[in-house]
Every structure is written in structure tokens, then in C-alpha cells.
Design a protein around this motif. Structure first.
Motif, mmCIF file in Angstrom:
data_model
loop_
_atom_site.group_PDB
_atom_site.id
_atom_site.type_symbol
_atom_site.label_atom_id
_atom_site.label_comp_id
_atom_site.label_asym_id
_atom_site.label_seq_id
_atom_site.Cartn_x
_atom_site.Cartn_y
_atom_site.Cartn_z
ATOM 1 N N GLY A 44 0.812 -1.198 0.000
ATOM 2 C CA GLY A 44 0.000 0.000 0.000
ATOM 3 C C GLY A 44 0.845 1.246 0.000
ATOM 4 N N VAL A 45 0.249 2.312 0.494
ATOM 5 C CA VAL A 45 0.878 3.623 0.510
ATOM 6 C C VAL A 45 0.798 4.188 1.931
ATOM 7 C CG1 VAL A 45 0.701 5.984 -0.401
ATOM 8 C CG2 VAL A 45 0.277 4.034 -1.898
ATOM 9 N N VAL A 46 1.888 4.783 2.388
ATOM 10 C CA VAL A 46 1.880 5.428 3.705
ATOM 11 C C VAL A 46 0.922 6.607 3.644
ATOM 12 C CG1 VAL A 46 3.234 6.699 5.420
ATOM 13 C CG2 VAL A 46 4.254 4.741 4.231
ATOM 14 N N GLU A 47 -0.094 6.554 4.500
ATOM 15 C CA GLU A 47 -1.069 7.631 4.544
ATOM 16 C C GLU A 47 -0.814 8.561 5.733
ATOM 17 O OE1 GLU A 47 -5.765 7.600 5.135
ATOM 18 O OE2 GLU A 47 -5.118 6.791 3.201
ATOM 19 N N LYS A 48 -0.372 7.990 6.844
ATOM 20 C CA LYS A 48 -0.066 8.777 8.047
ATOM 21 C C LYS A 48 1.198 8.216 8.692
ATOM 22 C CE LYS A 48 -3.849 11.322 8.101
ATOM 23 N NZ LYS A 48 -3.835 12.729 7.868
ATOM 24 N N VAL A 49 2.015 9.094 9.220
ATOM 25 C CA VAL A 49 3.213 8.676 9.944
ATOM 26 C C VAL A 49 3.558 9.779 10.937
ATOM 27 C CG1 VAL A 49 4.819 9.635 8.214
ATOM 28 C CG2 VAL A 49 5.546 7.711 9.659
ATOM 29 N N GLY A 50 4.095 9.390 12.082
ATOM 30 C CA GLY A 50 4.477 10.373 13.094
ATOM 31 C C GLY A 50 3.736 10.157 14.403
ATOM 32 N N TRP A 51 3.709 11.188 15.204
ATOM 33 C CA TRP A 51 3.196 11.105 16.573
ATOM 34 C C TRP A 51 1.695 11.347 16.656
ATOM 35 C CZ3 TRP A 51 5.322 9.416 20.949
ATOM 36 C CH2 TRP A 51 4.632 9.658 22.141
ATOM 37 N N LEU A 52 1.035 10.538 17.488
ATOM 38 C CA LEU A 52 -0.339 10.762 17.934
ATOM 39 C C LEU A 52 -0.341 10.630 19.453
ATOM 40 C CD1 LEU A 52 -2.696 8.716 15.569
ATOM 41 C CD2 LEU A 52 -2.589 11.177 15.825
ATOM 42 N N LYS A 53 -1.113 11.464 20.130
ATOM 43 C CA LYS A 53 -1.140 11.428 21.594
ATOM 44 C C LYS A 53 -1.464 10.038 22.127
ATOM 45 C CE LYS A 53 -3.144 13.789 25.568
ATOM 46 N NZ LYS A 53 -4.041 14.856 26.022
ATOM 47 N N LEU A 54 -2.485 9.365 21.565
ATOM 48 C CA LEU A 54 -2.858 8.022 22.033
ATOM 49 C C LEU A 54 -1.929 6.950 21.478
ATOM 50 C CD1 LEU A 54 -6.758 8.076 21.753
ATOM 51 C CD2 LEU A 54 -5.382 8.193 23.830
ATOM 52 N N GLY A 55 -1.627 7.013 20.204
ATOM 53 C CA GLY A 55 -0.894 5.939 19.532
ATOM 54 C C GLY A 55 0.612 6.068 19.560
ATOM 55 N N GLY A 56 1.117 7.188 20.035
ATOM 56 C CA GLY A 56 2.566 7.384 20.017
ATOM 57 C C GLY A 56 3.079 7.438 18.586
ATOM 58 N N TYR A 57 4.283 6.931 18.381
ATOM 59 C CA TYR A 57 4.812 6.872 17.021
ATOM 60 C C TYR A 57 4.058 5.786 16.273
ATOM 61 C CZ TYR A 57 8.419 9.976 18.685
ATOM 62 O OH TYR A 57 9.080 11.059 19.221
ATOM 63 N N ARG A 58 3.459 6.180 15.143
ATOM 64 C CA ARG A 58 2.599 5.265 14.404
ATOM 65 C C ARG A 58 2.837 5.420 12.914
ATOM 66 N NH1 ARG A 58 0.969 10.023 12.736
ATOM 67 N NH2 ARG A 58 -1.206 10.465 12.415
ATOM 68 N N ILE A 59 2.351 4.396 12.187
ATOM 69 C CA ILE A 59 2.347 4.463 10.733
ATOM 70 C C ILE A 59 1.049 3.825 10.259
ATOM 71 C CG2 ILE A 59 3.656 2.312 10.460
ATOM 72 C CD1 ILE A 59 5.017 3.697 7.991
ATOM 73 N N GLY A 60 0.427 4.443 9.268
ATOM 74 C CA GLY A 60 -0.812 3.941 8.690
ATOM 75 C C GLY A 60 -0.629 3.689 7.205
ATOM 76 N N ILE A 61 -0.976 2.492 6.766
ATOM 77 C CA ILE A 61 -0.810 2.074 5.377
ATOM 78 C C ILE A 61 -2.197 1.883 4.754
ATOM 79 C CG2 ILE A 61 0.214 0.362 3.824
ATOM 80 C CD1 ILE A 61 2.276 1.721 5.742
ATOM 81 N N ARG A 62 -2.434 2.519 3.610
ATOM 82 C CA ARG A 62 -3.683 2.336 2.868
ATOM 83 C C ARG A 62 -3.417 1.284 1.788
ATOM 84 N NH1 ARG A 62 -8.711 3.642 4.144
ATOM 85 N NH2 ARG A 62 -7.928 5.655 4.865
ATOM 86 N N SER A 63 -4.153 0.168 1.862
ATOM 87 C CA SER A 63 -3.956 -0.925 0.908
ATOM 88 C C SER A 63 -4.605 -0.583 -0.433
ATOM 89 C CB SER A 63 -4.543 -2.222 1.463
ATOM 90 O OG SER A 63 -5.948 -2.208 1.359
ATOM 91 N N PRO A 64 -4.221 -1.286 -1.504
ATOM 92 C CA PRO A 64 -4.829 -1.029 -2.815
ATOM 93 C C PRO A 64 -6.352 -1.231 -2.824
ATOM 94 C CG PRO A 64 -2.877 -2.395 -3.069
ATOM 95 C CD PRO A 64 -3.146 -2.279 -1.589
#
Length: 148
Positions: A44-64
Motif C-alpha cells: 500500500g501507501v503510507v497515509e499517516k506517519v508520526g506522533w499521535l497522543k494516544l498511539g505514540g509513534y505510528r504508521i498507517g498504510i492504505r492498501s490497494p
């Protein structure tokens, strides 16, 4: 280096307000930041990356196919990801940690683990969370391992 997880779907959480747990936590048998690799379950494609108050360091991948795969509480990333980067299934994303539940850089509020969330588009409600436990159980039965 073993991990474990249970079906904790919608278990009560209270940091940041009362809410249900929208995911599955993969727990580390050794409570050590940066020891356990985090691997992408999908291309997929990285849609979100970086800090979130609840999730801490995170990465979100959007699949095809439109699913959104969310990996939270990372200790660090495998490389400097940017929104729009292409990801392959099985790619190393980073390492498990205990980041989150506070301002950027907060650690130590809970045991080292990986929070996995999966979100899909529902035609009537928009994007909704679905229980990733069953996907993880299937992957566990396939004995998929990452070697680096």
C-alpha cells in the motif's frame, strides 16, 4: 522472542476518555523497546506517519483495496517514511515500543507492544474499525516470519 495476543476488541480504555479498544495488542514477551520488528501486513501507501497522543509513534498504510492498516506505539521506524511512500507486504516498518499516552516522546505508560488497527469503508457509515484479531490468527496459523 515470543509475542502473544488476545481478542481484546472493544475492551474498555480510559486514557483520553472512555472508549472501546479498536484493535488488537500484540504483546512482547520481553518488555524491551526496539527488540521486536513490526512488519507490514499489506502492500500500500503510507497515509499517516508520526506522533499521535494516544498511539505514540505510528504508521498507517492504505492498501490497494482501500483498507487502512494502523500500527501504533512504535519505538522507532525502519527508515524515514513519508506520506505517499509505497510499501510492500512483509516490509519492515519499525520496532515495537511503548510510545504514546502523552506529548511527543512519552514512553513507559504501559508495557511494550504493538497496537494493530484495521479500518474499512462502510457504504453507510464511512470508515469503520474492524476486529483485526481474526486476521492475526490467520497469519499466525500460516507461520509467517520475517527474517532480517
Amino acid at each position: 522472542m515470543n509475542t502473544s495476543f488476545e481478542n481484546s476488541w472493544m475492551f474498555e480504555r480510559n486514557f483520553g476518555g472512555n472508549r472501546g479498544h479498536e484493535g488488537t495488542d500484540i504483546m512482547a514477551s520481553v518488555n524491551e523497546r526496539g527488540r521486536y520488528p513490526v512488519i507490514s501486513m499489506t502492500e500500500g501507501v503510507v497515509e499517516k506517519v508520526g506522533w499521535l497522543k494516544l498511539g505514540g509513534y505510528r504508521i498507517g498504510i492504505r492498501s490497494p483495496n482501500g483498507g487502512y492498516f494502523y500500527y501504533a506505539h512504535l519505538n522507532d521506524y525502519a527508515r524515514e517514511f513519508k506520506e505517499g511512500d509505497e510499501i510492500k507486504a512483509g516490509e519492515l516498518l519499525g520496532f515495537m515500543g511503548d510510545s504514546g499516552y502523552g506529548p511527543e516522546g512519552t514512553t513507559g505508560q504501559f508495557a511494550v507492544h504493538l497496537h494493530v488497527g484495521v479500518y474499512v469503508d462502510d457504504e453507510t457509515e464511512g470508515e469503520i474499525s474492524v476486529n483485526p484479531y481474526w486476521v492475526l490468527k490467520w497469519l499466525e496459523q500460516q507461520r509467517l516470519y520475517y527474517q532480517f
